[in-house]
Design a protein around this motif. Structure first.
Motif, mmCIF file in Angstrom:
data_model
loop_
_atom_site.group_PDB
_atom_site.id
_atom_site.type_symbol
_atom_site.label_atom_id
_atom_site.label_comp_id
_atom_site.label_asym_id
_atom_site.label_seq_id
_atom_site.Cartn_x
_atom_site.Cartn_y
_atom_site.Cartn_z
ATOM 1 N N PRO A 138 -0.987 5.154 -4.542
ATOM 2 C CA PRO A 138 -1.807 4.248 -3.981
ATOM 3 C C PRO A 138 -3.269 4.686 -3.744
ATOM 4 N N GLN B 188 -5.724 3.634 -0.765
ATOM 5 C CA GLN B 188 -5.729 2.931 0.747
ATOM 6 C C GLN B 188 -7.255 2.975 1.438
ATOM 7 N N GLN C 37 -3.176 -0.761 1.096
ATOM 8 C CA GLN C 37 -3.507 -0.270 -0.083
ATOM 9 C C GLN C 37 -4.374 -1.207 -1.093
ATOM 10 N N ARG D 119 -4.762 1.779 -7.293
ATOM 11 C CA ARG D 119 -3.792 2.708 -7.454
ATOM 12 C C ARG D 119 -4.580 3.637 -8.478
#
Length: 560
Positions: free
Chosen positions: A311, A313, A318, A321
């Motif tokens: 992920p 963030q 989140q 990706r």
């Protein structure tokens, strides 16, 4: 004679009746004929089954039987169409000859182009279903003349589509085997099947042929991503340990699933379109199209544990990706850099995204937002876990000084990384640096100097001359202390005498001034004498005051 004797006499005189035989006639039971009738029925079924409806025996030659046994089934699209009757070895001892009894329904398929192969049980390609199915012979009908002698192949061929739909080529490198007939799913619903896999010599990849029925064919768009489902997914995050990603059906069949973004999915994919086959759902979602926008960042240190699908963030939320992690060598500086490609969803930042928005509009809005954030100090850092050391994702945090960096407008744009490690990764880096510095210290040399210094100190402390010198010093200090005590006792009278002398000198000076005032004709030497007397009195008084405050000055002298 009694009454009883009379009856006995009459019984002896009467003639006895002749004995008669009793005849029992047994009843007939049909159960005695059930065994012969059953045997006749089975024999008739076998004669009819194989005499009129059977396809006859065929011979298939394989290089290895690979666990095949007598009475193993022959299957076509999951249906049993034959049975292995006998397995022998040819005269040259090079091949295994498998004698198969085929059903009459497959007579028209026994042609030269028909292919046979052995399917072994295993978890790799078919899940638990492949493990429980046992070893069997697969068949794929072909074209050509009728024949009863076939040469089997060592791998499963690519089957023809069973109905109307589209076939898509899924490319991957280094994947495990994919079972022929495994389901293709869309949102948990079976949408097709795997026709087979082959190695593409031109592209040097494994090409998996996935068939999707016509009903779901339009759901496969240009931004669709495929991945291998099945198995158990175990993740360790800040919220705890979570396990999921698999149902009982997926454990048995090991399907291939695909995901299509709801926003900007692109046009429908044509028959024969090629897609990448990912190993997990997270990696597939990271590589899928849609509104996700691509950026890149370069980390100076190692990126242990960072992989596609981890992920990205912002403030613990989140927003995307990681889609790719690479290692690049720079010849000009002879160094290595790690370009990490990430994909950010503008919807996670509440940026306006609609069905009518274009990728250009989304890119402009996202670049403007990130440009301002980077100017205010946002940098890319490696997020680490307390439980599992190493990178567990990319975090965009406000860790830099405002106004010291900006978003580099390349394709894709570059988000600057933090100059130093942040969080646990930074702490581990600092510890590694401290450990490296400690390791570079000349510890053996320092230990040798310490041992030498300790030995010299021990020799000096135990030296008899030093002990005598210390004793003499103690005696001298005792004598000095006595003199100091005596001096303190005599400082008072000395000081008082000095004060009296100063007073007398001042009195004499005053008297001399009076004489000068009454007799101005006196000589100049007298005036000079008075001045000297006055200065002497002041000096004596100052000396008296200094001795009062510092009585040790009699021994030490006046300080500078």
């Amino acid at each position: 004679m009694s009454e009883y004797d009379q009856h006995d006499e009459e019984r002896r005189k009467a003639p006895e009746p002749a004995p008669e035989a009793r005849v029992h006639i047994a009843k007939w039971s049909p159960w005695i004929w059930i065994v012969p009738a059953l045997a006749i029925f089975i024999a008739g079924y076998l004669v009819v089954r194989y005499g009129f409806f059977g396809g006859g025996d065929i011979a298939v030659r394989f290089a290895d039987a690979r666990g095949l046994d007598r009475y193993s089934p022959v299957r076509f699209r999951g249906a049993k169409v034959g049975t292995v009757q006998k397995i022998t070895i040819d005269e040259q001892l090079r091949q295994v000859v498998v004698r198969i009894s085929m059903d009459a329904s497959m007579n028209h398929a026994l042609k030269k182009g028909t292919r046979f192969w052995i399917v072994e049980p295993g978890l790799e390609g078919g899940g638990l279903g492949g493990l429980l199915s046992g070893t069997y012979v697969g068949i794929a009908p072909g074209e050509g003349d009728q024949t009863r002698d076939f040469k089997g192949q060592e791998y499963a061929p690519v089957l023809t589509p069973p109905e109307a739909g589209r076939t898509f080529i899924l490319e991957a490198r280094g994947i495990g085997p994919v079972a022929v007939g495994a389901p293709v799913q869309f949102q948990g619903i079976r949408a097709g099947m795997i026709l087979g896999a082959e190695y593409d010599e031109t592209r040097r990849v494994t090409a998996v042929h996935a068939f999707v029925v016509q009903r779901f064919a339009d759901h496969v768009r240009q931004s669709t991503a495929f991945w291998r489902a099945g198995g158990l997914s175990l993740s360790l995050t800040g919220s705890g340990v979570s396990m999921g990603g698999a149902s009982l059906a997926s454990l048995i069949n090991a399907p291939i699933e695909f995901y299509t973004p709801e926003v900007l999915p692109g046009p429908p994919a044509a028959n024969g379109s090629r897609f990448a086959l990912y190993d997990s759902q997270s990696a597939a979602e990271a590589g899928a199209g849609g509104p996700q926008l691509t950026y890149v960042t370069y980390f100076a240190g190692p990126v242990r544990g960072l992989a596609p699908g981890t992920p990205v963030q912002m403030k613990g939320v989140q927003v995307g990706r990681v889609s790719d992690v690479r290692l690049r060598y720079i010849p000009q500086s002879a160094t290595l850099e790690t370009p990490v490609t990430i994909r950010i969803d503008p919807r996670k930042l509440q940026l306006p995204v609609s069905d009518f928005a274009t990728i250009v509009d989304l890119r402009a809005a996202m670049n403007e937002a990130l440009q301002k954030l980077v100017y205010k100090g946002m940098r890319a850092t490696l997020a680490s876990s307390l439980v599992l050391p190493g990178a567990s994702g990319v975090s965009l945090e406000m860790v830099g000084r405002p106004g010291t960096a900006h978003l580099v407008m390349t394709e894709p744009p570059i988000i600057p990384a933090a100059s130093g490690g942040a969080g646990i990764e930074g702490a581990l880096t600092s510890l590694n640096q401290v450990a490296a510095r400690i390791q570079n210290l000349p510890l053996e040399e320092i230990a040798g100097h310490l041992r030498s210094t300790a030995a010299r100190m021990d020799t000096l402390v135990n030296d008899p001359a030093l002990r005598q010198s210390l004793q003499s010093l103690n005696r001298s200090l005792a004598e000095i202390e006595k003199v100091a005590v005596l001096t303190r006792e005599n400082v008072g009278p000395i000081t008082q005498s000095l004060r009296n002398a100063a007073t007398a000198a001042e009195t004499a000076a005053g008297r001399a001034n009076q004489l000068l005032a009454t007799a101005p004709q006196q000589n100049y030497d007298l005036g000079q004498l008075i001045k000297e007397l006055t200065r002497a009195a002041d000096a004596v008084r100052a000396l008296a005051e200094y001795l009062t405050e510092n009585p040790d000055a009699v021994l030490k002298g006046r300080g500078k």
